[in-house]
Design a protein around this motif. Structure first.
Motif, short mmCIF file in Angstrom:
data_model
loop_
_atom_site.label_atom_id
_atom_site.label_comp_id
_atom_site.label_asym_id
_atom_site.label_seq_id
_atom_site.Cartn_x
_atom_site.Cartn_y
_atom_site.Cartn_z
N GLU A 222 -3.15 -12.67 -4.01
CA GLU A 222 -3.99 -12.14 -5.26
C GLU A 222 -4.91 -13.32 -5.60
OE1 GLU A 222 -0.40 -9.83 -7.20
OE2 GLU A 222 -0.57 -11.98 -8.14
N SER A 223 -4.56 -14.64 -5.70
CA SER A 223 -5.60 -15.82 -5.83
C SER A 223 -6.46 -15.77 -4.95
CB SER A 223 -4.76 -17.22 -6.14
OG SER A 223 -3.89 -17.40 -5.45
N ILE B 157 -5.82 -9.22 -2.60
CA ILE B 157 -5.09 -8.28 -3.49
C ILE B 157 -5.87 -8.38 -4.87
CG2 ILE B 157 -3.18 -7.06 -4.69
CD1 ILE B 157 -1.48 -8.69 -2.35
N GLU B 158 -6.75 -7.13 -5.35
CA GLU B 158 -7.57 -7.13 -6.43
C GLU B 158 -6.81 -6.53 -7.61
OE1 GLU B 158 -10.92 -5.32 -4.99
OE2 GLU B 158 -11.98 -7.18 -4.34
N GLY B 159 -5.87 -5.73 -7.19
CA GLY B 159 -5.02 -5.27 -8.46
C GLY B 159 -4.31 -4.09 -8.06
N TYR B 160 -3.51 -3.54 -8.79
CA TYR B 160 -2.54 -2.39 -8.69
C TYR B 160 -3.06 -1.25 -9.43
CZ TYR B 160 -0.21 -6.30 -6.77
OH TYR B 160 0.11 -7.66 -5.80
N HIS B 161 -3.27 -0.16 -8.88
CA HIS B 161 -3.86 1.09 -9.77
C HIS B 161 -3.09 2.21 -9.59
CE1 HIS B 161 -7.47 -1.65 -10.08
NE2 HIS B 161 -7.28 -1.82 -8.73
N GLN C 123 0.89 -1.23 -0.04
CA GLN C 123 -0.03 0.18 -0.19
C GLN C 123 1.03 1.08 0.07
OE1 GLN C 123 -3.97 -0.21 2.15
NE2 GLN C 123 -2.34 -1.21 3.61
N ARG D 276 4.64 -0.19 -6.77
CA ARG D 276 4.99 -0.17 -7.78
C ARG D 276 6.93 -0.14 -7.78
NH1 ARG D 276 4.28 3.35 -13.16
NH2 ARG D 276 6.33 2.95 -14.15
N GLY E 48 -7.99 -13.34 -3.77
CA GLY E 48 -8.97 -12.08 -3.90
C GLY E 48 -8.58 -11.07 -2.75
#
Length: 164
Positions: A46-47, A51-55, A16, A20, A49
């Protein structure tokens, strides 16, 4: 629901802060495990759920979208989920938040370049069937990572990961 241990909590906190630019080794040094453990744990999170993504965090004003709007709306509770999908299809909408209680149960954030976008987005929300309770021009939005994966126990004053 996923049970998180101290390593998972530490990894999530570090991601968080700056996903990056944090390497697996840097995260490993912070949470006191190997880099391969960090990579494996991230894959598991990630699998599962968690962590849903990196924005990316986008400065809309710099991207020539200086108008940031917040619409506070009311949607019939039984139709709200379907309406959210339609709202997300409106050009300029960047965020929709649903609340569980209260009359004003949808908060819609949108960006645009001027009053024409404001009118277009307002009309689109009305066409979906929303009642717009208020609309505000946002000046600035500040967010921070959730930093309570670790806490201070008020009884002993030591910092540590929460055991559940």
């Amino acid at each position: 629901m996923v049970d998180l241990d101290n390593v998972d909590r530490g990894i999530l906190h570090e991601l968080q802060l700056d996903a990056r630019n944090r390497t697996a080794q840097q995260i490993a040094d912070k949470v006191d495990v190997s880099a391969s453990t960090v990579r494996n744990r991230i894959a598991q999170l990630e699998s599962a759920g968690v962590i849903e993504g990196y924005h990316p965090k986008i400065d809309y004003e710099t991207a020539n979208l200086p108008l940031q709007l917040l619409f506070v709306c009311t949607a019939p509770p039984t139709e709200r989920a379907a309406m959210v999908e339609q709202i997300l299809d409106v050009r300029g909408v960047v965020d929709v938040r649903e609340t569980l209680t209260g009359r004003q149960n949808l908060y819609v954030e949108a960006v645009g370049t001027g009053t024409a976008d404001t009118g277009r987005i307002t009309d689109a929300l009305h066409e979906i069937g929303l009642s717009i309770e208020s609309s505000e021009i946002l000046r600035q939005r500040r967010v921070q990572p959730f930093d309570h994966f670790f806490y201070t126990d008020p009884y002993d004053g030591e910092q540590g990961a929460r055991e559940e």
